[in-house]
Design a protein around this motif. Structure first.
Motif, PDB file in Angstrom:
ATOM      1  N   ASP A  24       0.829  -1.215   0.000  1.00 23.93           N
ATOM      2  CA  ASP A  24       0.000   0.000   0.000  1.00 23.93           C
ATOM      3  C   ASP A  24       0.858   1.257   0.000  1.00 23.93           C
ATOM      4  O   ASP A  24       0.481   2.302  -0.540  1.00 23.93           O
ATOM      5  CB  ASP A  24      -0.961  -0.003   1.192  1.00 23.93           C
ATOM      6  CG  ASP A  24      -0.233  -0.125   2.521  1.00 23.93           C
ATOM      7  OD1 ASP A  24      -0.875   0.131   3.554  1.00 23.93           O
ATOM      8  OD2 ASP A  24       0.969  -0.473   2.533  1.00 23.93           O
ATOM      9  N   ASN A  27       1.998   1.917  -3.626  1.00 20.30           N
ATOM     10  CA  ASN A  27       0.874   2.467  -4.387  1.00 20.30           C
ATOM     11  C   ASN A  27       0.683   3.954  -4.084  1.00 20.30           C
ATOM     12  O   ASN A  27       0.445   4.753  -4.996  1.00 20.30           O
ATOM     13  CB  ASN A  27      -0.407   1.691  -4.075  1.00 20.30           C
ATOM     14  CG  ASN A  27      -0.544   0.421  -4.890  1.00 20.30           C
ATOM     15  OD1 ASN A  27      -1.093   0.429  -5.982  1.00 20.30           O
ATOM     16  ND2 ASN A  27      -0.041  -0.681  -4.359  1.00 20.30           N
ATOM     17  N   GLU A  31       1.136   7.452  -6.495  1.00 18.50           N
ATOM     18  CA  GLU A  31       0.167   8.550  -6.537  1.00 18.50           C
ATOM     19  C   GLU A  31       0.846   9.888  -6.249  1.00 18.50           C
ATOM     20  O   GLU A  31       0.580  10.893  -6.916  1.00 18.50           O
ATOM     21  CB  GLU A  31      -0.948   8.313  -5.516  1.00 18.50           C
ATOM     22  CG  GLU A  31      -1.897   7.184  -5.861  1.00 18.50           C
ATOM     23  CD  GLU A  31      -2.992   7.636  -6.826  1.00 18.50           C
ATOM     24  OE1 GLU A  31      -2.932   8.783  -7.299  1.00 18.50           O
ATOM     25  OE2 GLU A  31      -3.893   6.821  -7.092  1.00 18.50           O
ATOM     26  N   PHE A 117       1.769   3.225 -12.391  1.00 19.20           N
ATOM     27  CA  PHE A 117       0.992   2.032 -12.039  1.00 19.20           C
ATOM     28  C   PHE A 117       1.181   0.922 -13.079  1.00 19.20           C
ATOM     29  O   PHE A 117       1.188  -0.257 -12.739  1.00 19.20           O
ATOM     30  CB  PHE A 117      -0.482   2.384 -11.891  1.00 19.20           C
ATOM     31  CG  PHE A 117      -0.830   2.978 -10.558  1.00 19.20           C
ATOM     32  CD1 PHE A 117      -0.712   2.216  -9.396  1.00 19.20           C
ATOM     33  CD2 PHE A 117      -1.250   4.296 -10.444  1.00 19.20           C
ATOM     34  CE1 PHE A 117      -1.023   2.756  -8.156  1.00 19.20           C
ATOM     35  CE2 PHE A 117      -1.559   4.845  -9.216  1.00 19.20           C
ATOM     36  CZ  PHE A 117      -1.445   4.077  -8.064  1.00 19.20           C
ATOM     37  N   ASN A 121       2.370  -2.888 -12.382  1.00 16.75           N
ATOM     38  CA  ASN A 121       1.629  -4.063 -12.859  1.00 16.75           C
ATOM     39  C   ASN A 121       2.532  -5.016 -13.632  1.00 16.75           C
ATOM     40  O   ASN A 121       2.433  -6.240 -13.496  1.00 16.75           O
ATOM     41  CB  ASN A 121       0.465  -3.624 -13.754  1.00 16.75           C
ATOM     42  CG  ASN A 121      -0.644  -2.950 -12.970  1.00 16.75           C
ATOM     43  OD1 ASN A 121      -0.710  -3.107 -11.759  1.00 16.75           O
ATOM     44  ND2 ASN A 121      -1.480  -2.193 -13.641  1.00 16.75           N
ATOM     45  N   GLN A 684      -8.059   1.087 -13.858  1.00 17.30           N
ATOM     46  CA  GLN A 684      -7.293  -0.144 -14.067  1.00 17.30           C
ATOM     47  C   GLN A 684      -7.377  -0.595 -15.525  1.00 17.30           C
ATOM     48  O   GLN A 684      -6.389  -1.073 -16.091  1.00 17.30           O
ATOM     49  CB  GLN A 684      -7.821  -1.257 -13.144  1.00 17.30           C
ATOM     50  CG  GLN A 684      -7.000  -2.546 -13.169  1.00 17.30           C
ATOM     51  CD  GLN A 684      -5.583  -2.330 -12.692  1.00 17.30           C
ATOM     52  OE1 GLN A 684      -5.355  -1.718 -11.642  1.00 17.30           O
ATOM     53  NE2 GLN A 684      -4.618  -2.811 -13.451  1.00 17.30           N
TER      54      GLN A 684
END
Length: 738
Positions: A24, A27, A31, A117, A121, A684
Motif C-alpha cells: 500500500d 501504491n 500517486e 501504475f 503491474n 485499471q
C-alpha cells in the motif's frame, strides 16, 4: 497468489540495508511521486530480471544471460537474450520492454501516474511468473524419471487386447485408497512428462512408441524436399533446422533417419540440443568446428544438417559477425530474417536452406474458427482403442486386473470424440487469449496432467480428493501444476458466469434428486466413477465441488460456443491475415464507436479531450482514415488455413499523413467490445490497455483544435460552440448549441 504476497516475495530480492515499502505504501508513492516510486521499482526490476534469467537457464540447460547486462542501460539486451536464448514467452518479453521504455521516459518527461501504475503491474506480472515457475519446478524435481527403454523394450505380460471394454470403470477403494503405481498404465503414461529423460530425443534414436506417436507436420515435408534436392546436388548444402526448446526438431530428424535413411547418406547431422561436446568446448565452439569447411574450404565441406535452437543460432551469428567469419552463412541468416517477430517458415538461397519451427502456431485459424489438427491427432493416438497403442494396451490390462484409478477413468472419458474436440478447443482458446506458443514436449506433458491426478501415487480415499482427480477438474482447476494449466484456468467454464450455468448450479444445489438431474444433464455420456458416489455428498463443500465438476463435465461432453467475443476475435484474425476487407469493416465499425466512447462524446462527431471530473469539458472533431500494418495485413491472402501468424492484429488510423497503429489482441478486443456496449473503462482498464490509451491520446493531440470545438457544462450539459469564422474580422465566434 494475492498481490500483497507477490510483493512480499519481491522484497526478498532487496539488499539487507535497503528500505522496504509495503504494497500500500508503494501504491501511495506512485500517486504522490511516480518518478521517485519508479526509481525504487527499477532496483526490483533489475534484480527480478537476473533471477528470471537464472531460472530459465536452469530449466532448459542453457548458459544464463551475462551478468554485466543486468544494469539499467543494458537491460534491453538482457531481455533480448532471454527471449532468443532462454525462450522466455513473447508476452513476458514484450511487457519487460514496455517497462524499460517507461523507465527510460523519466529522463525526457515527467512521469505520469498511469505509467507508474503500469510499471508496477508489469513488475508484478513477471514476478508472478517467476514465483509460479519456482513452485512448479521445485515440485517437478521430486518426481522420479522413468527411462523409455525400460518401458518400450521390456515386453509387457501378454494380454488379450479386446476392443470392447467394460461398460464403465468402477472406482475401488481399499485400505490404501487409490491403487498406486503398481499398474502398467501409469508407468507408461510417465513417458509423456516433461521431467522424463526421454523427453529429449537424440537424432539417432527412435523407438517404437515414438514411431507410433509421430504426426506429419508441414515442416517435415519441407525438410524432406530440401534433403531430396541436396542429395541430387553435386555441391554440399547447409540446412539449418531452427526452433525453440522441445518443439520437435530432434524427433523429426530421428523419424526421418529411421524411415528415410537414403536421404542421410554422406550427410553430417549435428543436433545442438543433444550432441555430445568435447568437454573443452562450449556450444558455439563446437558449432564453429562443425561448420569449419563452409568458411575455410567449401570444397571440402559435406552436406550438413544442424538442428539448432534460435538462441544458440543468434549467439553464433553475432559472434561470427564480430569476428568477420562465416560471411556467407551470416549474410544468409540476415536475409532469412529468422529473428524477426513475423519470420517466415523457411528460406532457401543456392545451397543454403533454413527451416523454422518458431512462429508456426500449434493451432490453425479458418473461416469456421480455430482448432489444432496436431493436438487432436496426438490425443487420438494416445487414447485410440487399437492394439498398436501401448497406452491403451496397458490401460486395458490394468482394468482386467481391476487396478482402476482416477487416471483410468480420465483416460476413458478422453476416448470420447466430443471430449477430445472440447479439450483441444479449450487449449486453443487459452493459447489465443494468452498469446502462448507451446512446444510438443509441453503438449505431451499437458495430456499427462489432465489424465493423471497430482496425488495418484499417494493414498486417496476421500470423496473430495476423488472429485478433484477427475479430468474436467484437472483441466481447469489446477493452475499451479503447469504453465499451460495456468492459462486454461483463465477459460474455466465455471468462471464464465453464464445464466445457463448459474441456473444449472442453483438447480443442482437445491434438488432433492441429484442423481436424476446429473443423468438428465449429462445423459448416457456421463462420466461413471465419481458420479456413482454422488449419494455420499454430504455438506455444502462436497455439493459445491460436484456442482463445479458438473459444469466442467457438461462443457466437455457438450461443447457449445459460449464465448461470442472470442469467436468474433478468431474471425478478425482470419479476416486480417487473409486481407478480407469486408471482415475488417466490422472491426473498424467497432473501433469507430470506441474512439468516441473511450472518453465520452457529447454529440455525434465530437470527442472529449479531457477527464470527466471537470466542471467544463472540451470536445473536438477528428478527421482520420482507417489504416492497417501493410507488412502483415493480407500476408496469407488466398489461404484457407492459417498456421503462421501472431494472435493479434495491427490496426489504427491515418491522421494528416501520419499512421497511428496499435496491436489489438484478445484482451484488448474484449475490453473494446465492452466499451462499445456502454461500459466506461476504469482506471485499471486504462492501465491494462496502456498502448490503446496512448494511441487514443496521439489522435487527440494530432487533431485540429483551432477551427471548431465544444465547451460542455458537465452539470446541465449545456454547450457552447467555439469556431473560427472563415470571412470575419473576429478571431473566434461563440454560440450556444443544443
Amino acid at each position: 497468489m494475492k498481490e500483497v504476497e507477490v510483493w512480499g516475495e519481491l522484497q526478498t530480492l532487496l539488499h539487507v540495508d535497503e528500505i522496504i515499502f509495503h504494497f500500500d505504501e508503494i501504491n501511495q508513492m506512485i500517486e504522490d511521486s511516480p518518478t521517485e516510486a519508479l526509481a525504487y521499482l527499477d532496483g526490483l526490476f533489475i534484480a527480478l530480471s537476473e533471477k528470471r534469467s537464472t531460472q530459465l537457464a536452469e530449466q532448459i540447460g542453457q548458459d544464463k544471460t551475462k551478468s554485466h547486462l543486468f544494469q539499467k542501460n543494458l537491460l534491453h539486451l538482457a531481455w533480448k537474450h532471454m527471449r532468443v536464448g532462454l525462450n522466455v514467452s513473447m508476452r513476458e518479453f514484450q511487457i519487460a520492454n514496455e517497462y524499460i521504455k517507461i523507465s527510460d521516459s523519466i529522463y525526457a518527461e515527467n512521469l505520469r501516474v498511469s505509467k507508474g501504475f503500469r510499471a508496477l503491474n508489469i513488475l508484478m506480472e513477471i514476478a508472478q511468473s517467476w514465483i509460479s515457475d519456482c513452485k512448479f519446478f521445485a515440485k517437478e524435481n521430486k518426481i522420479s524419471d522413468f527411462p523409455m527403454s525400460k518401458i518400450i523394450e521390456t515386453s509387457p505380460t501378454p494380454v488379450e487386447v479386446a476392443i470392447e471394454k467394460p461398460e464403465h470403470l468402477e472406482y475401488k477403494e481399499s485400505n490404501t485408497g487409490f491403487i498406486t503405481e503398481s499398474g502398467d498404465f501409469l508407468t507408461r503414461m510417465r513417458v509423456l512428462q516433461s521431467s522424463s529423460k526421454e523427453s529429449v530425443v537424440h537424432a539417432e534414436s527412435f523407438g517404437s512408441l515414438r514411431a507410433y506417436m509421430h504426426v506429419v507436420r508441414p515442416i517435415q515435408e519441407m525438410l524432406t524436399e530440401k534433403l531430396e534436392v541436396a542429395r541430387k546436388s553435386p555441391s554440399p548444402s547447409l540446412i539449418l533446422l531452427c526452433g525453440s526448446v522441445g518443439d520437435g526438431k530432434s524427433h523429426l530428424l530421428a523419424y526421418l533417419m529411421e524411415n528415410r535413411p537414403d536421404l542421410f547418406e554422406e550427410v553430417l547431422v549435428h543436433n545442438d540440443s543433444t550432441e555430445a561436446h568435447n568437454p573443452s568446448e562450449n556450444a558455439l565452439e563446437t558449432l564453429e568446428r562443425v561448420l569449419h569447411h563452409f568458411d575455410a574450404s567449401p570444397e571440402k565441406a559435406r552436406t550438413t544438417i544442424i538442428a539448432i535452437n534460435l538462441g544458440v543460432l543468434h549467439n553464433f551469428y553475432h559472434l561470427q559477425k564480430s569476428k568477420g567469419r562465416f560471411n556467407q552463412v551470416t549474410s544468409f541468416i540476415d536475409r532469412s530474417e529468422v529473428f524477426a517477430s513475423a519470420a517466415s517458415n523457411g528460406k532457401s538461397e543456392g545451397h543454403f536452406h533454413l527451416l523454422n519451427f518458431s512462429g508456426e502456431q500449434f493451432y490453425e485459424v479458418t473461416s469456421n474458427g480455430a482448432t489444432s489438427r496436431v493436438c487432436l491427432e496426438i490425443i487420438r493416438r494416445i487414447t485410440a482403442k487399437d492394439e498398436k497403442n501401448p497406452f491403451y494396451k496397458s490401460w486395458l490390462k490394468d482394468i482386467q486386473q481391476e487396478n482402476v484409478t482416477a487416471a483410468h477413468q480420465n483416460f476413458e472419458l478422453l476416448q470420447h470424440e466430443s471430449v477430445q474436440q472440447a479439450v483441444v478447443k479449450a487449449l486453443v482458446e487459452a493459447m489465443i487469449k494468452q498469446k502462448v506458443i507451446i512446444s510438443m514436449r509441453a503438449l505431451y506433458n499437458f495430456i499427462y496432467d489432465i489424465i493423471v491426478p497430482v496425488k495418484v501415487t499417494t493414498a486417496i480415499s476421500s470423496l473430495q480428493e476423488h472429485i478433484d482427480a477427475m479430468l474436467p477438474n484437472l483441466l481447469f482447476a489446477h493452475p499451479d501444476r503447469s504453465h499451460l494449466l495456468h492459462i486454461l484456468h483463465e477459460v474455466d467454464p465455471v468462471k464464465m458466469r453464464l445464466q445457463h450455468f448459474d441456473m444449472m448450479l442453483t438447480r443442482f444445489i437445491m434438488t432433492e434428486h441429484p442423481e436424476r438431474m446429473v443423468k438428465e444433464i449429462l445423459g448416457d455420456r456421463a462420466l461413471d466413477g465419481v458420479w456413482e458416489r454422488l449419494s455420499e455428498a454430504y455438506g455444502r463443500e462436497t455439493q459445491l465441488a460436484f456442482a463445479r465438476l458438473l459444469i466442467r463435465n457438461y462443457a466437455l461432453l457438450y461443447p457449445e460456443k459460449i464465448d461470442d467475443i472470442y469467436e468474433s476475435f478468431v474471425q478478425l484474425l482470419f479476416a486480417y491475415y487473409t486481407g478480407d476487407e469486408e471482415g475488417m469493416g466490422e472491426v473498424f465499425e467497432l473501433l469507430n464507436n470506441v474512439l468516441y466512447m473511450w472518453k465520452g462524446s457529447p454529440r455525434d462527431g465530437y470527442i472529449y479531450i479531457d477527464p470527466p471530473n471537470k466542471r467544463f469539458r472540451m470536445a473536438i472533431t477528428l478527421k482520420v482514415e482507417e489504416s492497417v500494418d501493410e507488412e502483415t495485413y493480407g500476408m496469407a491472402e488466398g489461404q484457407n488455413i492459417l498456421t503462421r501468424f501472431e494472435p493479434s492484429v495491427r490496426i489504427g488510423y491515418q491522421q494528416d499523413a501520419t499512421n497511428h497503429l496499435f496491436d489489438l489482441d484478445y484482451s484488448l478486443f474484449a475490453l473494446l467490445k465492452k466499451v462499445a456496449s456502454g461500459y466506461r473503462p476504469t482506471k485499471q482498464d486504462v492501465q491494462n490497455a496502456l498502448q490503446f490509451a496512448e494511441f487514443h491520446e496521439k489522435l487527440i493531440q494530432g487533431a485540429d483544435k483551432t477551427n471548431k470545438l465544444l465547451l460542455v457544462h458537465t452539470l446541465d450539459y449545456s454547450m457552447l460552440e467555439i469556431s473560427k469564422p472563415k470571412f470575419s474580422k473576429s478571431r473566434y465566434e461563440v454560440k450556444k448549441v443544443k
